[in-house]
Design an enzyme around this catalytic site. Structure first.
Site, PDB file in Angstrom:
ATOM      1  CE  LYS A   9      52.894  48.100  51.658  1.00  0.00           C
ATOM      2  NZ  LYS A   9      52.496  48.026  50.210  1.00  0.00           N
ATOM      3  CE1 TYR A  49      53.925  42.806  49.920  1.00  0.00           C
ATOM      4  CE2 TYR A  49      56.061  43.683  50.575  1.00  0.00           C
ATOM      5  CZ  TYR A  49      54.685  43.820  50.472  1.00  0.00           C
ATOM      6  OH  TYR A  49      54.063  44.979  50.911  1.00  0.00           O
ATOM      7  CG  PHE A  57      55.309  44.274  41.234  1.00  0.00           C
ATOM      8  CD1 PHE A  57      55.192  43.852  42.560  1.00  0.00           C
ATOM      9  CD2 PHE A  57      54.394  43.785  40.302  1.00  0.00           C
ATOM     10  CE1 PHE A  57      54.189  42.973  42.953  1.00  0.00           C
ATOM     11  CE2 PHE A  57      53.380  42.902  40.687  1.00  0.00           C
ATOM     12  CZ  PHE A  57      53.284  42.493  42.013  1.00  0.00           C
ATOM     13  NE  ARG A  85      43.142  43.803  50.838  1.00  0.00           N
ATOM     14  CZ  ARG A  85      44.261  43.747  50.106  1.00  0.00           C
ATOM     15  NH1 ARG A  85      45.445  43.612  50.708  1.00  0.00           N
ATOM     16  NH2 ARG A  85      44.218  43.820  48.805  1.00  0.00           N
ATOM     17  CB  THR A  91      46.767  47.152  44.910  1.00  0.00           C
ATOM     18  OG1 THR A  91      46.149  46.054  45.584  1.00  0.00           O
ATOM     19  CG2 THR A  91      48.265  46.968  44.879  1.00  0.00           C
ATOM     20  NE  ARG A 102      47.452  50.459  49.644  1.00  0.00           N
ATOM     21  CZ  ARG A 102      47.414  49.150  49.435  1.00  0.00           C
ATOM     22  NH1 ARG A 102      46.376  48.593  48.821  1.00  0.00           N
ATOM     23  NH2 ARG A 102      48.405  48.388  49.846  1.00  0.00           N
ATOM     24  CG  ASN A 112      50.693  50.469  48.110  1.00  0.00           C
ATOM     25  OD1 ASN A 112      51.558  50.233  48.949  1.00  0.00           O
ATOM     26  ND2 ASN A 112      50.111  49.521  47.406  1.00  0.00           N
ATOM     27  CG  HIS A 115      50.710  44.439  54.104  1.00  0.00           C
ATOM     28  ND1 HIS A 115      50.640  43.720  52.924  1.00  0.00           N
ATOM     29  CD2 HIS A 115      50.404  43.553  55.094  1.00  0.00           C
ATOM     30  CE1 HIS A 115      50.311  42.462  53.199  1.00  0.00           C
ATOM     31  NE2 HIS A 115      50.165  42.337  54.503  1.00  0.00           N
ATOM     32  CD  GLU A 126      50.270  38.983  55.217  1.00  0.00           C
ATOM     33  OE1 GLU A 126      50.286  38.908  53.989  1.00  0.00           O
ATOM     34  OE2 GLU A 126      49.592  39.838  55.843  1.00  0.00           O
TER      35      GLU A 126
HETATM   36  P1  DAT Z   1      48.034  44.802  48.324  1.00  0.00           P
HETATM   37  O1  DAT Z   1      49.182  45.538  48.972  1.00  0.00           O
HETATM   38  O2  DAT Z   1      46.889  45.722  48.002  1.00  0.00           O
HETATM   39  O3  DAT Z   1      47.606  43.580  49.072  1.00  0.00           O
HETATM   40  P2  DAT Z   1      49.321  42.988  46.438  1.00  0.00           P
HETATM   41  O4  DAT Z   1      49.401  42.009  47.533  1.00  0.00           O
HETATM   42  O5  DAT Z   1      48.732  42.542  45.142  1.00  0.00           O
HETATM   43  O6  DAT Z   1      48.563  44.325  46.875  1.00  0.00           O
HETATM   44  O7  DAT Z   1      50.786  43.530  46.101  1.00  0.00           O
HETATM   45  C1  DAT Z   1      51.704  43.800  47.147  1.00  0.00           C
HETATM   46  C2  DAT Z   1      52.405  45.088  46.843  1.00  0.00           C
HETATM   47  O8  DAT Z   1      53.158  44.951  45.643  1.00  0.00           O
HETATM   48  C3  DAT Z   1      51.468  46.273  46.579  1.00  0.00           C
HETATM   49  O9  DAT Z   1      51.076  46.908  47.772  1.00  0.00           O
HETATM   50  C4  DAT Z   1      52.315  47.149  45.712  1.00  0.00           C
HETATM   51  C5  DAT Z   1      53.109  46.158  44.896  1.00  0.00           C
HETATM   52  N1  DAT Z   1      52.455  45.894  43.611  1.00  0.00           N
HETATM   53  C6  DAT Z   1      51.393  45.086  43.387  1.00  0.00           C
HETATM   54  N2  DAT Z   1      51.034  45.084  42.109  1.00  0.00           N
HETATM   55  C7  DAT Z   1      51.906  45.900  41.482  1.00  0.00           C
HETATM   56  C8  DAT Z   1      52.082  46.332  40.144  1.00  0.00           C
HETATM   57  N3  DAT Z   1      51.282  45.906  39.165  1.00  0.00           N
HETATM   58  N4  DAT Z   1      53.083  47.206  39.872  1.00  0.00           N
HETATM   59  C9  DAT Z   1      53.901  47.645  40.846  1.00  0.00           C
HETATM   60  N5  DAT Z   1      53.796  47.284  42.139  1.00  0.00           N
HETATM   61  C10 DAT Z   1      52.811  46.432  42.452  1.00  0.00           C
HETATM   62 MG    MG Z   2      48.563  41.799  49.414  1.00  0.00          MG
END
Ligand code: DAT
Ligand code: MG
Length: 150
Positions: A9, A49, A57, A85, A91, A102, A112, A115, A126
């Site tokens: 990222k 996303y 968020f 992963r 996350t 991370r 973080n 991805h 994706e």
């Molecule tokens: P990951 O990136 O571990 O697959 P995700 O798909 O649930 O996680 O979410 C995508 C991104 O969105 C994640 O990398 C950071 C952001 N995100 C997720 N949950 C969040 C939260 N509770 N508060 C702030 N940002 C969040």
């Molecule tokens: Mg995800």
């Protein structure tokens, strides 16, 4: 063989962590079959996303992922999705296990660093969103005899 989409990222690129992030995945044995740097557009970010649309968020997430260039790659291997992963960590970096990307390099969920696809369907979607079929290279590695139990 399973494939997954990995993205370093904007914070990973800005913080000069492309190499360390990439190294963790590459040295496990995952095989790079595509990679490129790009500036993510608003439309692409929103599609990538889409599952998070409407969440509090979402807007900051789109702003973050479009804020500077990213490096995207497709990695291949047995259980590539789960392996990537696990190497990436939880996350929210504060919950990530030590030794994961991370945990070792990040502090906050909104920065973080990396991805990686979370399942076979999302990986396929994706990969199709981020890469043309012609950008994906099918090739062999001699070292696979030492990484994979055939
Ligand atoms: P990951 O990136 O571990 O697959 P995700 O798909 O649930 O996680 O979410 C995508 C991104 O969105 C994640 O990398 C950071 C952001 N995100 C997720 N949950 C969040 C939260 N509770 N508060 C702030 N940002 C969040
Ligand atoms: Mg995800």
């Amino acid at each position: 063989m399973e494939r997954t989409l990995i993205i370093v990222k904007p914070d990973g690129v800005q913080r000069q962590l492309i190499g360390p992030i990439f190294t963790r995945l590459e040295q496990r044995g995952l095989k790079v079959v595509a990679m490129k740097m790009l500036q993510v557009s608003q439309d692409m970010a929103r599609e990538h996303y889409a599952i998070h649309r409407g969440k509090p968020f979402f807007d900051p997430l789109i702003e973050y992922i479009t804020s500077a260039p990213v490096v995207a790659m497709i990695m291949e291997g047995p259980n590539a999705i789960e392996a990537a992963r696990a190497t990436m960590g939880a996350t929210n970096p504060v919950n990530a296990s030590p030794g994961t990307i991370r945990a070792d390099y990040a502090m906050e969920v909104g920065r973080n660093l990396v991805h990686s696809s979370d399942g076979p369907e999302t990986a396929a979607a994706e990969i199709a969103l981020w890469f043309d079929a012609r950008e994906i290279i099918d090739y062999g590695r001699d070292v696979d005899n030492w990484i994979l139990e055939r």
